[in-house]
Design a protein around this motif. Structure first.
Motif, PDB file in Angstrom:
ATOM      1  N   CYS A   4       0.850  -1.186   0.000  1.00 44.45           N
ATOM      2  CA  CYS A   4       0.000   0.000   0.000  1.00 44.45           C
ATOM      3  C   CYS A   4       0.887   1.238   0.000  1.00 44.45           C
ATOM      4  CB  CYS A   4      -0.913  -0.002   1.222  1.00 44.45           C
ATOM      5  SG  CYS A   4      -2.017   1.428   1.333  1.00 44.45           S
ATOM      6  N   ILE A   5       0.670   2.136  -0.956  1.00 42.98           N
ATOM      7  CA  ILE A   5       1.407   3.393  -1.044  1.00 42.98           C
ATOM      8  C   ILE A   5       0.426   4.545  -0.886  1.00 42.98           C
ATOM      9  CG2 ILE A   5       2.815   4.885  -2.517  1.00 42.98           C
ATOM     10  CD1 ILE A   5       3.950   2.422  -3.850  1.00 42.98           C
ATOM     11  N   LEU A   6       0.721   5.434   0.061  1.00 35.15           N
ATOM     12  CA  LEU A   6      -0.149   6.574   0.335  1.00 35.15           C
ATOM     13  C   LEU A   6       0.631   7.872   0.188  1.00 35.15           C
ATOM     14  CD1 LEU A   6      -1.915   5.250   3.587  1.00 35.15           C
ATOM     15  CD2 LEU A   6      -2.717   5.058   1.218  1.00 35.15           C
ATOM     16  N   ASP A   7       0.137   8.771  -0.637  1.00 36.47           N
ATOM     17  CA  ASP A   7       0.700  10.120  -0.748  1.00 36.47           C
ATOM     18  C   ASP A   7       0.045  10.956   0.352  1.00 36.47           C
ATOM     19  OD1 ASP A   7       1.211  12.823  -1.355  1.00 36.47           O
ATOM     20  OD2 ASP A   7       1.437  12.363  -3.493  1.00 36.47           O
TER      21      ASP A   7
ATOM     22  N   VAL B 109       3.326   7.451 -10.705  1.00 33.12           N
ATOM     23  CA  VAL B 109       2.660   6.261 -10.168  1.00 33.12           C
ATOM     24  C   VAL B 109       2.857   5.078 -11.114  1.00 33.12           C
ATOM     25  CG1 VAL B 109       0.470   5.246  -9.446  1.00 33.12           C
ATOM     26  CG2 VAL B 109       0.977   7.631  -8.889  1.00 33.12           C
TER      27      VAL B 109
ATOM     28  N   ALA C 105       4.359   1.498 -10.067  1.00 38.73           N
ATOM     29  CA  ALA C 105       3.644   0.248 -10.314  1.00 38.73           C
ATOM     30  C   ALA C 105       4.458  -0.681 -11.203  1.00 38.73           C
ATOM     31  CB  ALA C 105       2.289   0.545 -10.950  1.00 38.73           C
TER      32      ALA C 105
ATOM     33  N   CYS D 117       6.709  -2.733  -9.170  1.00 40.80           N
ATOM     34  CA  CYS D 117       6.036  -3.482  -8.118  1.00 40.80           C
ATOM     35  C   CYS D 117       5.567  -4.838  -8.643  1.00 40.80           C
ATOM     36  CB  CYS D 117       4.848  -2.664  -7.605  1.00 40.80           C
ATOM     37  SG  CYS D 117       4.145  -3.240  -6.080  1.00 40.80           S
TER      38      CYS D 117
ATOM     39  N   LEU E 222      -0.904  -3.768  -5.818  1.00 38.13           N
ATOM     40  CA  LEU E 222      -0.624  -2.438  -5.293  1.00 38.13           C
ATOM     41  C   LEU E 222      -1.907  -1.681  -5.010  1.00 38.13           C
ATOM     42  CD1 LEU E 222       1.340  -0.071  -4.721  1.00 38.13           C
ATOM     43  CD2 LEU E 222       1.241   0.463  -7.167  1.00 38.13           C
TER      44      LEU E 222
ATOM     45  N   TYR F 286      -3.182   2.177  -3.846  1.00 39.10           N
ATOM     46  CA  TYR F 286      -2.651   3.541  -3.877  1.00 39.10           C
ATOM     47  C   TYR F 286      -3.710   4.516  -3.388  1.00 39.10           C
ATOM     48  CZ  TYR F 286      -0.531   7.861  -5.536  1.00 39.10           C
ATOM     49  OH  TYR F 286       0.007   9.112  -5.599  1.00 39.10           O
TER      50      TYR F 286
ATOM     51  N   CYS G 160      -9.034   7.587 -11.460  1.00 41.92           N
ATOM     52  CA  CYS G 160      -8.628   6.203 -11.243  1.00 41.92           C
ATOM     53  C   CYS G 160      -8.386   5.425 -12.522  1.00 41.92           C
ATOM     54  CB  CYS G 160      -9.665   5.480 -10.387  1.00 41.92           C
ATOM     55  SG  CYS G 160      -9.768   6.143  -8.716  1.00 41.92           S
TER      56      CYS G 160
ATOM     57  N   LEU H 291      -4.748   5.217 -13.240  1.00 32.40           N
ATOM     58  CA  LEU H 291      -4.132   4.405 -12.193  1.00 32.40           C
ATOM     59  C   LEU H 291      -4.355   2.926 -12.473  1.00 32.40           C
ATOM     60  CD1 LEU H 291      -5.149   6.398  -8.974  1.00 32.40           C
ATOM     61  CD2 LEU H 291      -2.926   6.407 -10.124  1.00 32.40           C
TER      62      LEU H 291
ATOM     63  N   VAL I 184      -2.438  -0.183 -10.732  1.00 33.46           N
ATOM     64  CA  VAL I 184      -2.987  -0.059  -9.382  1.00 33.46           C
ATOM     65  C   VAL I 184      -4.259  -0.904  -9.299  1.00 33.46           C
ATOM     66  CG1 VAL I 184      -4.003   1.522  -7.696  1.00 33.46           C
ATOM     67  CG2 VAL I 184      -2.011   2.233  -9.035  1.00 33.46           C
TER      68      VAL I 184
END
Length: 251
Positions: free
Chosen positions: A52-55, A70, A74, A77, A81, A83, A93, A96, A101
């Protein structure tokens, strides 16, 4: 509470406005962890099954998602994932999703039933994760700056009713403390929602993650457990083997 086959243990990486990985304490003090690409490669080597990646600055600063950046993350990764950060419109989205994502984490968006419904309608409830940050029995958004006027349970239930397929329950007070998670709140919320709950905030060792599962969480998530070692908080990105063992060979 959802009945799942085995628990998950999820590293959570926090990006700041400068695209650096940091670890916070109570959503305030920050420690630099490293370059996100290098850390993702290390987790690939550890065969982590979910990330999990959070800005953490996007919502407060109001800047747009850098879809190119992003996409690069990804691309490095090798695991599913999730995000989050600054998601306010379902149209954000599409790129993404195209770039890899699989789950979308909404923070302030957890209070927006229309947004959650739209995301669930397009991508399915299993791809929508509501992040509920709480302090002193209240749910907050925008990095803990704004009180929603709701309890964590109320906000979690509203997000699930709108279509969220998972809930991250994060203790602001315990964030970065490494002294253990808010087991009472985890148990309370997990018992009252019909979707998996991901416990976040306060874990500093494997035992704390296991305790969150025992309290009712479907998954234990942490930044500190996978970023620091020892009393002096030396930075060491790792993924303990006993987590993989306890999950029967994977997350």
């Amino acid at each position: 509470m959802s009945d799942i086959a085995r628990p998950r243990y999820i590293p959570v990486l926090l990006l700041d406005r400068h695209r650096r990985l940091v670890k916070t304490v109570a959503f305030g003090e920050r420690t630099y962890i490293g370059d996100p690409f290098n850390v993702i490669r290390l987790f690939n080597e550890k065969e982590v099954d979910e990330l999990c990646i959070l800005d953490i600055d996007a919502g407060r600063d109001g800047y747009e998602i850098d879809h190119g950046f992003v996409a690069e993350l990804a691309g490095e990764c090798f695991m599913p994932l999730a995000y989050g950060g600054g998601l306010r419109d379902v149209r954000q989205c599409a790129p993404l999703a195209r770039n890899g994502v699989e789950k979308f984490v909404v923070g302030a968006g957890a209070t927006d039933a229309a947004l959650i419904d739209a995301l669930a309608s397009v991508y399915g409830s299993s791809s929508v994760v509501a992040c509920v940050d709480h302090r002193d029995g209240r749910a907050f958004v925008d990095g803990g700056q704004h009180d929603t006027g709701l309890s964590p349970l109320d906000l979690a239930q509203a997000a699930v009713a709108a279509g969220a397929g998972e809930v991250i329950l994060q203790s602001i007070e315990r964030d970065g403390a490494r002294t253990g998670m808010d087991l009472a709140m985890i148990a309370k919320v997990a018992d009252e929602i019909p979707v998996p709950l991901i416990a976040l905030g306060g874990a500093g060792e494997v035992a704390h993650l296991a305790e969150s599962i025992e309290a009712g969480a479907a998954a234990g998530a942490s930044g500190s457990t996978f970023s620091f070692i020892g009393r002096l908080r030396a930075v060491l990105v790792t993924y303990p083997e006993d987590l993989t063992d306890s999950a029967g060979g994977g997350l």
